[in-house]
Design a protein around this motif. Structure first.
Motif, PDB file in Angstrom:
ATOM      1  N   PHE A  91      13.600  11.854  14.649  1.00  0.00           N
ATOM      2  CA  PHE A  91      13.170  10.505  14.281  1.00  0.00           C
ATOM      3  C   PHE A  91      13.467   9.529  15.425  1.00  0.00           C
ATOM      4  CE2 PHE A  91      12.819  11.273   9.656  1.00  0.00           C
ATOM      5  CZ  PHE A  91      13.503  12.460   9.549  1.00  0.00           C
ATOM      6  N   TYR A 100      13.994   5.359  15.714  1.00  0.00           N
ATOM      7  CA  TYR A 100      14.133   4.073  15.041  1.00  0.00           C
ATOM      8  C   TYR A 100      14.337   2.984  16.102  1.00  0.00           C
ATOM      9  CZ  TYR A 100      15.586   6.596  10.738  1.00  0.00           C
ATOM     10  OH  TYR A 100      15.666   7.401   9.632  1.00  0.00           O
ATOM     11  N   VAL A 142      20.477  20.400   1.427  1.00  0.00           N
ATOM     12  CA  VAL A 142      19.926  19.758   0.233  1.00  0.00           C
ATOM     13  C   VAL A 142      19.891  18.251   0.334  1.00  0.00           C
ATOM     14  CG1 VAL A 142      20.579  21.644  -1.265  1.00  0.00           C
ATOM     15  CG2 VAL A 142      22.176  19.762  -0.905  1.00  0.00           C
ATOM     16  N   TYR A 143      20.446  17.668   1.349  1.00  0.00           N
ATOM     17  CA  TYR A 143      20.359  16.226   1.480  1.00  0.00           C
ATOM     18  C   TYR A 143      20.092  15.871   2.918  1.00  0.00           C
ATOM     19  CZ  TYR A 143      25.121  16.249   3.325  1.00  0.00           C
ATOM     20  OH  TYR A 143      26.230  16.485   4.074  1.00  0.00           O
ATOM     21  N   ASN A 144      19.729  14.651   3.111  1.00  0.00           N
ATOM     22  CA  ASN A 144      19.148  14.279   4.392  1.00  0.00           C
ATOM     23  C   ASN A 144      20.136  13.578   5.300  1.00  0.00           C
ATOM     24  OD1 ASN A 144      16.974  15.290   3.109  1.00  0.00           O
ATOM     25  ND2 ASN A 144      15.772  13.419   3.105  1.00  0.00           N
ATOM     26  N   GLN A 151      21.233  12.464   8.523  1.00  0.00           N
ATOM     27  CA  GLN A 151      20.649  12.309   9.843  1.00  0.00           C
ATOM     28  C   GLN A 151      21.759  12.159  10.881  1.00  0.00           C
ATOM     29  OE1 GLN A 151      17.476   9.442  10.076  1.00  0.00           O
ATOM     30  NE2 GLN A 151      16.295  10.464   8.482  1.00  0.00           N
ATOM     31  N   TYR A 204      19.175  11.029  -3.620  1.00  0.00           N
ATOM     32  CA  TYR A 204      20.313  11.158  -2.705  1.00  0.00           C
ATOM     33  C   TYR A 204      20.673   9.775  -2.182  1.00  0.00           C
ATOM     34  CZ  TYR A 204      19.210  16.079  -2.915  1.00  0.00           C
ATOM     35  OH  TYR A 204      18.975  17.348  -3.369  1.00  0.00           O
ATOM     36  N   MET A 220      23.391   7.649   0.265  1.00  0.00           N
ATOM     37  CA  MET A 220      24.306   7.836   1.375  1.00  0.00           C
ATOM     38  C   MET A 220      24.858   6.515   1.895  1.00  0.00           C
ATOM     39  SD  MET A 220      21.824  10.620   3.024  1.00  0.00           S
ATOM     40  CE  MET A 220      20.663  10.236   1.728  1.00  0.00           C
ATOM     41  N   TYR A 275      28.047  10.832   0.795  1.00  0.00           N
ATOM     42  CA  TYR A 275      26.773  10.939   0.096  1.00  0.00           C
ATOM     43  C   TYR A 275      27.023  11.338  -1.342  1.00  0.00           C
ATOM     44  CZ  TYR A 275      26.406  15.972  -0.625  1.00  0.00           C
ATOM     45  OH  TYR A 275      26.593  17.239  -1.077  1.00  0.00           O
ATOM     46  N   SER A 321      17.174   8.631  -0.424  1.00  0.00           N
ATOM     47  CA  SER A 321      16.115   9.592  -0.185  1.00  0.00           C
ATOM     48  C   SER A 321      15.668  10.211  -1.504  1.00  0.00           C
ATOM     49  CB  SER A 321      16.619  10.688   0.757  1.00  0.00           C
ATOM     50  OG  SER A 321      15.728  11.761   0.820  1.00  0.00           O
ATOM     51  N   GLY A 332      14.636  13.232  -1.425  1.00  0.00           N
ATOM     52  CA  GLY A 332      15.051  14.611  -1.244  1.00  0.00           C
ATOM     53  C   GLY A 332      13.880  15.562  -1.238  1.00  0.00           C
ATOM     54  N   LEU A 376      14.602   8.692   5.236  1.00  0.00           N
ATOM     55  CA  LEU A 376      15.597   7.881   4.574  1.00  0.00           C
ATOM     56  C   LEU A 376      15.090   6.451   4.502  1.00  0.00           C
ATOM     57  CD1 LEU A 376      18.995   9.061   6.110  1.00  0.00           C
ATOM     58  CD2 LEU A 376      17.937   9.749   3.968  1.00  0.00           C
TER      59      LEU A 376
END
Lengths: 114, 112
Positions: free
Chosen positions: A33, A35, A99-101, A103, B32, B34, B49, B92, B94, B100
């Motif tokens: 990504f 940003y 399972v989760y993002n 970054q 999700y 965070m 998270y 998110s 997910g 995000l």
């Protein structure tokens, strides 16, 4: 230890110049990504890539392009830099697995366009 | 209305105080939640998270999610000067969606 590196911490360019920002990750992540972060506007997604040679526009792609020729490298290109592109640019990556993002971010490049 | 709302502060507290940071959101598909911490001149790093609703504790930090109210919180107990940073919430849906959605971030200063 996971690592995302960006080619420059600080960069000063002139209006109209073509600017390349490089990002490299050593974690074999599929997703990368770009940003930009500005006071009062937060993190805004410019472009992202799910795989080599694949790219998708984020929320503010105008004035930018990207290149992903290799899995570990994601480049952001300002075709003709303008003063309103002065900003902090942050690169991030995440794997497909998991399972989760979460970054993972690089340290950022602070770009000033004069 | 933004998808994720976060008061940017700045927030200034004395050392040892309990800090409460909050975000609200509008997308009920978020699963999700965070919290990232960003020190000056650095990239954000994941702090905590949570999946779906509930609480999660890690040392002096507690994350709470209330999906019925679309409200998330981060509590910092016995705050330290080293906690001075910007705290960003992110969310998110997910699954295959790797994007995000970010809050603006809250700037926190803990004064010795």
């Amino acid at each position: 230890d996971v690592k995302v590196t960006q080619s420059s911490r600080y960069l000063v360019k002139r209006t109209g110049e073509k600017v390349f920002l490089e990002c490299v990750q050593d974690m074999d992540h599929e997703n990368m990504f770009w940003y930009r972060q500005d006071p009062g506007l937060g993190l805004r997604l410019i472009y992202f890539s799910y795989d080599v040679k694949m790219k998708e526009k984020g929320d503010i792609p105008e004035g930018y392009s990207v290149s992903r020729e290799k899995k570990e490298r994601f480049s952001l290109i300002l075709e003709s830099a303008s003063t309103n592109q002065t900003s902090m640019y942050l690169c991030a990556s995440i794997p497909d697995r998991g399972v989760y993002n979460e970054q993972f971010f690089g340290p950022g490049t602070r770009l000033t366009v004069l | 209305q933004k998808e994720v709302e976060q008061d940017p502060g700045p927030l200034s507290v004395p050392e040892g105080a309990i800090v409460s940071l909050n975000c609200t959101y509008s997308n009920s598909a978020f699963q999700y939640f965070m919290w990232y911490r960003q020190y000056s001149r650095k990239g954000p790093e994941l702090l905590m998270y949570t999946y779906s609703s509930g609480n999660k504790e890690d040392g002096r930090f507690t994350a709470q999610v209330d999906k019925s109210s679309k409200y998330i919180s981060l509590f910092i107990r016995d705050s330290q000067p080293s906690d001075s940073a910007t705290y960003l919430c992110a969310m998110s849906e997910g699954g295959n969606n790797r994007k995000l959605i970010w809050g603006l971030g809250t700037s926190l200063a803990v004064n010795p």
